[in-house]
Design an enzyme around this catalytic site. Sequence first.
Site, PDB file in Angstrom:
ATOM      1  N   LYS A  93       0.762  -1.170  -0.145  1.00  0.00           N
ATOM      2  CA  LYS A  93       0.037   0.023   0.174  1.00  0.00           C
ATOM      3  C   LYS A  93       0.909   1.190   0.011  1.00  0.00           C
ATOM      4  O   LYS A  93       2.022   1.167   0.634  1.00  0.00           O
ATOM      5  CB  LYS A  93      -0.873   0.023   1.249  1.00  0.00           C
ATOM      6  N   SER A 127      -9.505   1.641   3.357  1.00  0.00           N
ATOM      7  CA  SER A 127      -8.837   2.564   2.358  1.00  0.00           C
ATOM      8  C   SER A 127      -7.525   1.785   1.761  1.00  0.00           C
ATOM      9  O   SER A 127      -7.069   2.112   0.648  1.00  0.00           O
ATOM     10  CB  SER A 127      -7.749   3.372   3.255  1.00  0.00           C
ATOM     11  N   SER A 173      -9.687  -0.937   7.575  1.00  0.00           N
ATOM     12  CA  SER A 173      -9.259  -0.462   6.026  1.00  0.00           C
ATOM     13  C   SER A 173      -8.585  -1.810   5.385  1.00  0.00           C
ATOM     14  O   SER A 173      -8.268  -1.772   4.189  1.00  0.00           O
ATOM     15  CB  SER A 173      -8.411   0.696   6.257  1.00  0.00           C
TER      16      SER A 173
END
Length: 461
Positions: free
Chosen positions: A86, A162, A186
Amino acid sequence: MLHKSLPSALLQEDANALAARLRRGELTSEKLTATTLAAIEDTNSTINAYTFVDVAGALAAARASDRRRREGRPLSKLDGLTIAVKDNIDVAAMPTSNGLGYHDDIPTPDADAPVVARLRSAGLVILGKLNMHEIALGATNDNPHWGRCENPLRVGYTPGGSSGGSAAAVAAGLCALALGTDTMGSVRIPASYCGVSGLKPGRNQVNAAGVTRLCRQLDTVGPLARSSRDLRDLWPMLRGNEVTETTEPLTECNMPAPSLASIRWGLIDRCDEVGADQEIAFFFRNFTESLPGAIKARRDFSIVDFSTVRRAGLLLCEAEANVTFVSELRAQPDLFSPELRRLLQWGAERTAPDLVRAMDIVEQAGSWLKLQLEDVDFLLTPTTLQTAFPFADKVPVNQANLTSCVNMAGLAAASIPLGVADDGLPFGLQIIARAGDEERLLSTCVALEEWIHSNVALVTV
């Protein structure tokens, strides 16, 4: 030139199956990596999971893994498998945008975050950086700067956030494993929406250095994979905080999957009363009634004011993000979308008493959830209260109702696929455990996943 000779079905195998192929000599890391890179090249324009791909670096790492295997000295069981990261976690020589609107001046760290360094030391091949919701403050991955990350199961639908890019890349076969972060759900929300498995470790179980902070009290680094057994085998390579980081060796998880009949379950009672879609509530009820267990203790979640709890958690994130991104906000406000600037301004304008009240609410919610684990081994809830929804729809305010309190309590939790709704989209099962009990949690997830696969007809009746 990238190899395209292997079937795409190969990239849907889980990490364990791919590692077995490598051990048997049916596959090389270089061919696996090249095939994955070709798939990224072919499909990323549609899914938009990656923001940066390191083709040369990944192929070089794969060749080094193949040399180690030929010489009989692999670094770990997962040596040679692909992983992506990420874009709020530092990887040396790769840009870290945090989902913000950089152009050619993206900050590029010189060193790996410790959690990434551990993966390199285990021989994993790092492919690149993954799309995310802007500064990780949101759960749709509708990023105004880098573009929407699409749910690979249905274009036009959110993958969750996210860590949407992390879940989408795993679900699409664009990496064997992925790293995300989880502040209020997330990792687990995207896992649920994309039909993959994800782990939120307990507080202070993974070193968070080199990870851009959203809320230090709630943030956790967590992995995503195509099976629970992959998470179980990856976990020892991630585990380690700032104290143990330099001394704790990489080990393998040797804990066998337990007998489900011996486990004391805590179960959310009437999840429809906290807003679960009818199909999810029906499926969860059938599942928990059929599931073996020594104890099934019902827990009443309807007494929690999730709206107040959620707003308190978001306020802490908004307020702390003003500190984390203070330099960028002052020097380059256009890096932030108007909507994000509005959220951050709201956080900046709250008073000290507002923040204290929010902290009190968060701590109380965490304490309440810890109490629900008394006299049981694990808590079971649906992960999300709905399946993935179109970007065009209004975002459900209750997305993180059953995930956020886990962060507030500092507990560990995993999401594994539970079922598929009539619309063809998946939803997940959340298994909550005490911090530090991640190995047992993941071994239990392996047993649960196997039981679910073997009893689909039973729990869908």
